[in-house]
Design an enzyme around this catalytic site. Sequence first.
Site, mmCIF file in Angstrom:
data_model
loop_
_atom_site.group_PDB
_atom_site.id
_atom_site.type_symbol
_atom_site.label_atom_id
_atom_site.label_comp_id
_atom_site.label_asym_id
_atom_site.label_seq_id
_atom_site.Cartn_x
_atom_site.Cartn_y
_atom_site.Cartn_z
ATOM 1 N N LEU A 1 32.434 41.043 43.710
ATOM 2 C CA LEU A 1 31.060 41.332 44.133
ATOM 3 C C LEU A 1 30.663 40.617 45.412
ATOM 4 O O LEU A 1 29.565 40.123 45.544
ATOM 5 C CB LEU A 1 30.091 40.997 42.986
ATOM 6 C CG LEU A 1 30.357 41.798 41.707
ATOM 7 C CD1 LEU A 1 29.338 41.440 40.635
ATOM 8 C CD2 LEU A 1 30.322 43.294 41.971
ATOM 9 N N HIS B 61 34.915 51.631 43.594
ATOM 10 C CA HIS B 61 33.449 51.619 43.510
ATOM 11 C C HIS B 61 33.010 52.650 42.466
ATOM 12 O O HIS B 61 33.535 53.774 42.465
ATOM 13 C CB HIS B 61 32.829 51.926 44.887
ATOM 14 C CG HIS B 61 31.349 51.915 44.882
ATOM 15 N ND1 HIS B 61 30.607 50.745 44.857
ATOM 16 C CD2 HIS B 61 30.456 52.933 44.849
ATOM 17 C CE1 HIS B 61 29.321 51.054 44.815
ATOM 18 N NE2 HIS B 61 29.200 52.367 44.808
#
Length: 196
Positions: free
Chosen positions: A80, A99
């Site tokens: 992240l 993603h």
Amino acid sequence: LNIGVLISGGGTNLQAIIDATLSGEIKGNVKVVISNKEDAYGLKRARKSNINAIYETNESNIINILKENKIDLIVLAGYLKIINSNFVNEFKNKIINIHPSLIPSFCGQGYYGEKVHQAVIDYGSKITGATVHFVDEGADTGPIIMQDVVRVRENDTAKSLAKRVLKIEHEILIRSVSLYCEKKLNVQDRRVFINE
Ligand code: GRF
């Protein structure tokens, strides 16, 4: 091929890659796992598979660890953080990211984890999915390698949708890493061609 995996959380994508290297589907080995979160469960998953698992937040240290381990492919699996341009340039077209949406929708700064699925539901989209792409200087903007779709159900919550998308993530990530290790991915500018 030596694979390095960067994580921040649970590491289910990492686990999928580890399992695929053990089954031979991926012709490579996960040599090192690096997390920017000390309590990431993914670090435990790595240790359980006797893989070197390191907690590190400094990007230049991360680059050194990857170089020391002679890493050929870096996979961002639930990592992240946006990696900076010198990291990207050190490993041009050797970094892939997964993603949980159909890029270019619902991606970029602030779109990660369940926020992505909540945004899909709030928008009223009928399909979503997952994308594997090469990493460039932007956030979720690199050349797309593979995508697959998931239909949104009227009674879906972010959690129920996340569960179905995560399954697709594992599938397309393993196929993409496998193709990369067999040198079947060919990048021309923004487009990625698979030469089977
Ligand atoms: C999930 O939101 C997934 O969609 C994205 O990163 C998050 C954690 O994945 N790729 P993982 O279970 O840690 O691989």
